[in-house]
Motif scaffolding. Structure first.
Motif, mmCIF file in Angstrom:
data_model
loop_
_atom_site.group_PDB
_atom_site.id
_atom_site.type_symbol
_atom_site.label_atom_id
_atom_site.label_comp_id
_atom_site.label_asym_id
_atom_site.label_seq_id
_atom_site.Cartn_x
_atom_site.Cartn_y
_atom_site.Cartn_z
ATOM 1 N N ALA A 48 13.119 -19.695 -10.346
ATOM 2 C CA ALA A 48 12.992 -19.758 -8.896
ATOM 3 C C ALA A 48 13.548 -21.086 -8.410
ATOM 4 O O ALA A 48 13.087 -22.151 -8.831
ATOM 5 N N GLU A 49 14.536 -21.023 -7.538
ATOM 6 C CA GLU A 49 15.175 -22.227 -7.016
ATOM 7 C C GLU A 49 14.681 -22.500 -5.598
ATOM 8 O O GLU A 49 14.791 -21.638 -4.725
ATOM 9 N N PRO A 50 14.142 -23.689 -5.332
ATOM 10 C CA PRO A 50 13.691 -24.020 -3.973
ATOM 11 C C PRO A 50 14.843 -23.888 -2.981
ATOM 12 O O PRO A 50 15.993 -24.209 -3.280
ATOM 13 N N THR A 51 14.512 -23.404 -1.804
ATOM 14 C CA THR A 51 15.538 -23.194 -0.791
ATOM 15 C C THR A 51 14.899 -23.362 0.587
ATOM 16 O O THR A 51 13.794 -23.876 0.708
ATOM 17 N N THR A 52 15.592 -22.929 1.620
ATOM 18 C CA THR A 52 15.068 -22.983 2.981
ATOM 19 C C THR A 52 15.167 -21.591 3.586
ATOM 20 O O THR A 52 15.901 -20.728 3.101
ATOM 21 N N VAL A 58 15.630 -6.502 -0.238
ATOM 22 C CA VAL A 58 15.111 -7.866 -0.276
ATOM 23 C C VAL A 58 13.592 -7.768 -0.340
ATOM 24 O O VAL A 58 12.973 -7.081 0.483
ATOM 25 N N HIS A 59 12.987 -8.431 -1.313
ATOM 26 C CA HIS A 59 11.531 -8.416 -1.429
ATOM 27 C C HIS A 59 10.982 -9.827 -1.289
ATOM 28 O O HIS A 59 11.435 -10.750 -1.975
ATOM 29 N N LEU A 60 10.030 -9.988 -0.394
ATOM 30 C CA LEU A 60 9.350 -11.260 -0.194
ATOM 31 C C LEU A 60 8.087 -11.237 -1.040
ATOM 32 O O LEU A 60 7.148 -10.485 -0.760
ATOM 33 N N ALA A 61 8.080 -12.021 -2.098
ATOM 34 C CA ALA A 61 7.055 -11.907 -3.128
ATOM 35 C C ALA A 61 5.943 -12.931 -2.965
ATOM 36 O O ALA A 61 6.183 -14.088 -2.584
ATOM 37 N N LEU A 62 4.732 -12.491 -3.303
ATOM 38 C CA LEU A 62 3.551 -13.353 -3.320
ATOM 39 C C LEU A 62 2.825 -13.198 -4.643
ATOM 40 O O LEU A 62 2.822 -12.121 -5.237
ATOM 41 N N ARG A 63 2.177 -14.260 -5.090
ATOM 42 C CA ARG A 63 1.256 -14.130 -6.210
ATOM 43 C C ARG A 63 0.025 -13.359 -5.723
ATOM 44 O O ARG A 63 -0.337 -13.442 -4.539
ATOM 45 N N PRO A 64 -0.644 -12.621 -6.608
ATOM 46 C CA PRO A 64 -1.831 -11.870 -6.184
ATOM 47 C C PRO A 64 -2.892 -12.727 -5.503
ATOM 48 O O PRO A 64 -3.519 -12.300 -4.534
ATOM 49 N N ARG A 101 12.786 -4.634 -9.149
ATOM 50 C CA ARG A 101 13.721 -3.643 -8.626
ATOM 51 C C ARG A 101 14.565 -4.152 -7.460
ATOM 52 O O ARG A 101 15.649 -3.639 -7.208
ATOM 53 N N ALA A 102 14.075 -5.135 -6.746
ATOM 54 C CA ALA A 102 14.802 -5.617 -5.566
ATOM 55 C C ALA A 102 16.069 -6.365 -5.971
ATOM 56 O O ALA A 102 16.139 -6.984 -7.039
ATOM 57 N N ASP A 103 17.067 -6.320 -5.110
ATOM 58 C CA ASP A 103 18.318 -7.045 -5.341
ATOM 59 C C ASP A 103 18.161 -8.535 -5.075
ATOM 60 O O ASP A 103 18.791 -9.359 -5.739
ATOM 61 N N VAL A 104 17.360 -8.874 -4.073
ATOM 62 C CA VAL A 104 17.093 -10.269 -3.726
ATOM 63 C C VAL A 104 15.585 -10.447 -3.677
ATOM 64 O O VAL A 104 14.885 -9.691 -2.990
ATOM 65 N N VAL A 105 15.085 -11.422 -4.410
ATOM 66 C CA VAL A 105 13.649 -11.710 -4.416
ATOM 67 C C VAL A 105 13.445 -13.143 -3.960
ATOM 68 O O VAL A 105 14.081 -14.069 -4.485
ATOM 69 N N VAL A 106 12.573 -13.309 -2.983
ATOM 70 C CA VAL A 106 12.259 -14.633 -2.458
ATOM 71 C C VAL A 106 10.757 -14.845 -2.598
ATOM 72 O O VAL A 106 9.965 -14.052 -2.069
ATOM 73 N N ARG A 107 10.365 -15.869 -3.312
ATOM 74 C CA ARG A 107 8.938 -16.187 -3.434
ATOM 75 C C ARG A 107 8.525 -17.009 -2.219
ATOM 76 O O ARG A 107 9.148 -18.028 -1.907
ATOM 77 N N PRO A 123 10.250 -21.642 0.663
ATOM 78 C CA PRO A 123 10.594 -20.450 -0.117
ATOM 79 C C PRO A 123 11.380 -20.823 -1.356
ATOM 80 O O PRO A 123 11.951 -21.922 -1.451
ATOM 81 N N ALA A 124 11.408 -19.903 -2.306
ATOM 82 C CA ALA A 124 12.189 -20.093 -3.525
ATOM 83 C C ALA A 124 12.933 -18.803 -3.837
ATOM 84 O O ALA A 124 12.327 -17.720 -3.835
ATOM 85 N N LEU A 125 14.216 -18.927 -4.070
ATOM 86 C CA LEU A 125 15.048 -17.772 -4.376
ATOM 87 C C LEU A 125 15.033 -17.534 -5.882
ATOM 88 O O LEU A 125 15.297 -18.440 -6.667
ATOM 89 N N VAL A 126 14.708 -16.315 -6.269
ATOM 90 C CA VAL A 126 14.655 -15.973 -7.691
ATOM 91 C C VAL A 126 16.078 -15.694 -8.173
ATOM 92 O O VAL A 126 16.779 -14.854 -7.619
#
Length: 206
Positions: A3-7, A152-158, A188-194, A201-204
């Motif tokens: 996961a790379e930090p981003t904006t 695009v999936h915006l991901a969260l930890r449980p 499954r998503a093409d773009v995942v952002v944590r 945010p962090a781009l996977v």
């Protein structure tokens, strides 16, 4: 994966670049998916301006405008997590009247049902010009069989998901847990952002 930090602006630019890298003469259908607290609608809205600036017409569609009638959604009770996961959004209508229709018929239905009044909107079909980008937002939509080109999936930890879910909506957590296990949206998503930290945010990167 890392996961790379981003904006947030960089996330918008990254997704827009992915769209614009596709052939411009054909429709492109983008799904932005995430827990309600991740505000997938905000990212979807932010994509409109850069895509239009690049000369691509945009159809902004919301899954909340394609809910099944309340009588069907709540048939198994108002707090049934399985119904929320499998039966609230009319995925068949969304796929037929929007996602496949822009390709097959050159038109799409902007809305189906008003989520507040629960009445059909009776919206007319809109033309889908060449190169249109359909930007759809929603939640629990990966694995619904929707005919999209970029997810695009915006991901969260449980634990973050639990913390951000209001107490009166705690019953929904079972649906999101099952969603992670059965549909694996991060895989499954093409773009995942944590987005556990909304402002960081962090781009996977796979």
């Amino acid at each position: 994966m890392r996961a790379e930090p981003t904006t947030l602006d960089a996330v918008v630019a990254h997704v827009a670049d992915r769209v614009l890298a596709r052939p411009g003469g054909s429709p492109t259908r983008v799904l932005v998916d995430g827990h309600p607290s991740t505000r997938p609608e905000a990212l979807a809205d932010a994509l409109v301006a850069p895509l239009e600036a690049a000369g691509r017409p945009v159809a902004r569609v919301r899954s909340r405008d394609f809910l099944r009638p309340r009588s069907l959604r709540l048939e198994q009770g108002r707090r049934n997590p399985d119904a929320l996961l499998d039966g609230w959004v009319d995925a068949g209508a969304l796929d037929r009247e929007v996602l496949r229709s822009v390709v097959e018929r050159g038109r799409y239905l902007p809305t189906l049902r008003d989520p507040d009044t629960d009445r059909p909107t009776r919206a007319p079909y809109a033309d889908a010009p060449a190169g249109i980008v359909v930007v759809l937002d929603g939640t629990l939509l990966v694995g619904q069989g929707l005919d999209v080109d970029l997810t695009v999936h915006l991901a969260l930890r449980p634990d973050t998901e639990t913390r951000r879910t209001p107490l009166e909506e705690a019953w929904t957590l079972a649906a999101y847990g099952r969603y992670r296990r059965e549909q694996a949206p991060e895989r499954r998503a093409d773009v995942v952002v944590r987005v556990d930290h909304a402002d960081r945010p962090a781009l996977v990167v796979r």
